[in-house]
Design an enzyme around this catalytic site. Structure first.
Site, PDB file in Angstrom:
ATOM      1  N   GLY A   1       0.859  -1.243   0.019  1.00 59.57           N
ATOM      2  CA  GLY A   1      -0.046  -0.100  -0.031  1.00 59.57           C
ATOM      3  C   GLY A   1       0.962   1.318   0.047  1.00 59.57           C
ATOM      4  O   GLY A   1       2.015   1.370   0.346  1.00 59.57           O
TER       5      GLY A   1
ATOM      6  N   GLY B   1       0.581   5.447   1.109  1.00 64.02           N
ATOM      7  CA  GLY B   1       0.134   6.457   1.845  1.00 64.02           C
ATOM      8  C   GLY B   1       0.725   7.673   2.110  1.00 64.02           C
ATOM      9  O   GLY B   1       1.568   7.874   1.192  1.00 64.02           O
TER      10      GLY B   1
ATOM     11  N   VAL C   1       4.346   0.932   1.773  1.00 70.45           N
ATOM     12  CA  VAL C   1       4.614  -0.287   2.621  1.00 70.45           C
ATOM     13  C   VAL C   1       4.678  -1.325   1.419  1.00 70.45           C
ATOM     14  O   VAL C   1       3.889  -1.496   0.587  1.00 70.45           O
ATOM     15  CB  VAL C   1       3.424  -0.576   3.518  1.00 70.45           C
ATOM     16  CG1 VAL C   1       3.848  -1.795   4.367  1.00 70.45           C
ATOM     17  CG2 VAL C   1       3.278   0.620   4.419  1.00 70.45           C
TER      18      VAL C   1
ATOM     19  N   LYS D   1       8.031  -0.233   5.553  1.00 68.65           N
ATOM     20  CA  LYS D   1       7.532   0.956   5.290  1.00 68.65           C
ATOM     21  C   LYS D   1       8.706   2.045   4.817  1.00 68.65           C
ATOM     22  O   LYS D   1       9.520   2.222   5.942  1.00 68.65           O
ATOM     23  CB  LYS D   1       6.632   1.468   6.601  1.00 68.65           C
ATOM     24  CG  LYS D   1       6.168   2.826   6.193  1.00 68.65           C
ATOM     25  CD  LYS D   1       5.137   3.362   7.299  1.00 68.65           C
ATOM     26  CE  LYS D   1       4.577   4.501   7.097  1.00 68.65           C
ATOM     27  NZ  LYS D   1       3.495   4.835   7.981  1.00 68.65           N
TER      28      LYS D   1
ATOM     29  N   ASP E   1      -2.429   8.673  15.730  1.00 66.47           N
ATOM     30  CA  ASP E   1      -3.142   8.749  14.495  1.00 66.47           C
ATOM     31  C   ASP E   1      -3.961   7.325  14.493  1.00 66.47           C
ATOM     32  O   ASP E   1      -3.973   6.509  13.325  1.00 66.47           O
ATOM     33  CB  ASP E   1      -2.020   8.550  13.528  1.00 66.47           C
ATOM     34  CG  ASP E   1      -2.637   8.790  11.849  1.00 66.47           C
ATOM     35  OD1 ASP E   1      -3.653   9.382  11.885  1.00 66.47           O
ATOM     36  OD2 ASP E   1      -1.921   8.442  11.231  1.00 66.47           O
TER      37      ASP E   1
END
Length: 188
Positions: free
Chosen positions: A42, A44, A49, A64, A161
């Site tokens: 993914g 972001g 990642v 990451k 977060d």
């Protein structure tokens, strides 16, 4: 592949970082440190990642990479120092409802964090897929998250977060908090 982000070899380059000091992988270079990249999991706001294979310990991991765009050398150095400090904080968290941080480092000016790889889907993906969750399932997830976050707080760590995209549900139904990347030590 998730998000249509498959990494292909041989010879087709892909970026493992940002425009400033990016690492480019090819058939000859498909690693970050000792971790061999398998595919993109993914992307972001903070970075990308990857599913990777730890070539020393022979286990899967989630690596990451972090973006440090538009930063000069001093700012990059400060951010790298902060990243290592954050990793020290998060490394204290060994709990069944928290994804474990294995390592942190820098490769070719690209900072990275290495986490335990957990198979499953994020709570955000589950909600998109199924909509409103049954009450019993929602309560179970919240209770598991409270155990994990409560443990983090007992170690003086605040997540900063917490959101559905940072919660993964394993294939066995265990809720695990991930991405403590912007965690901070709680004020005494």
């Amino acid at each position: 592949e998730p998000h249509g982000q498959a990494v292909t070899w041989p010879g087709e380059p892909f970026s493992l970082g940002n425009r400033l000091g990016a690492v480019t992988a090819t058939a000859e270079r498909r690693r970050i440190g000792r971790f061999e990249i398998v595919r993109v999991l993914g992307k972001g706001a903070q970075g990308t990642v990857y599913l990777a294979r730890d070539t020393h310990l022979e286990r899967d991991a989630a690596v990451k990479t972090l973006r440090l765009e538009h930063r000069d050398a001093d700012a990059r150095g400060e951010r790298m120092h902060a990243l290592i400090e954050e990793a020290r904080i998060v490394s204290r968290l060994q709990h069944p409802n928290i994804v474990t941080l294995y390592d942190a480092g820098e490769d070719k000016a690209v900072p990275y964090l290495v986490f335990e790889y957990v198979e499953g889907k994020t709570l955000a993906a589950l909600i998109r897929e199924k909509g409103k969750l049954p009450g019993v399932q929602a309560v179970d997830i919240v209770q598991q998250l409270l155990r994990g976050i409560g443990f983090a707080h007992s170690k003086g760590v605040v997540h900063c977060d917490l959101k559905p995209a940072n919660i993964i549900l394993t294939t066995a139904g265990v809720a695990r908090v991930m991405d403590f990347g912007i965690a901070r030590a709680a004020a005494d």
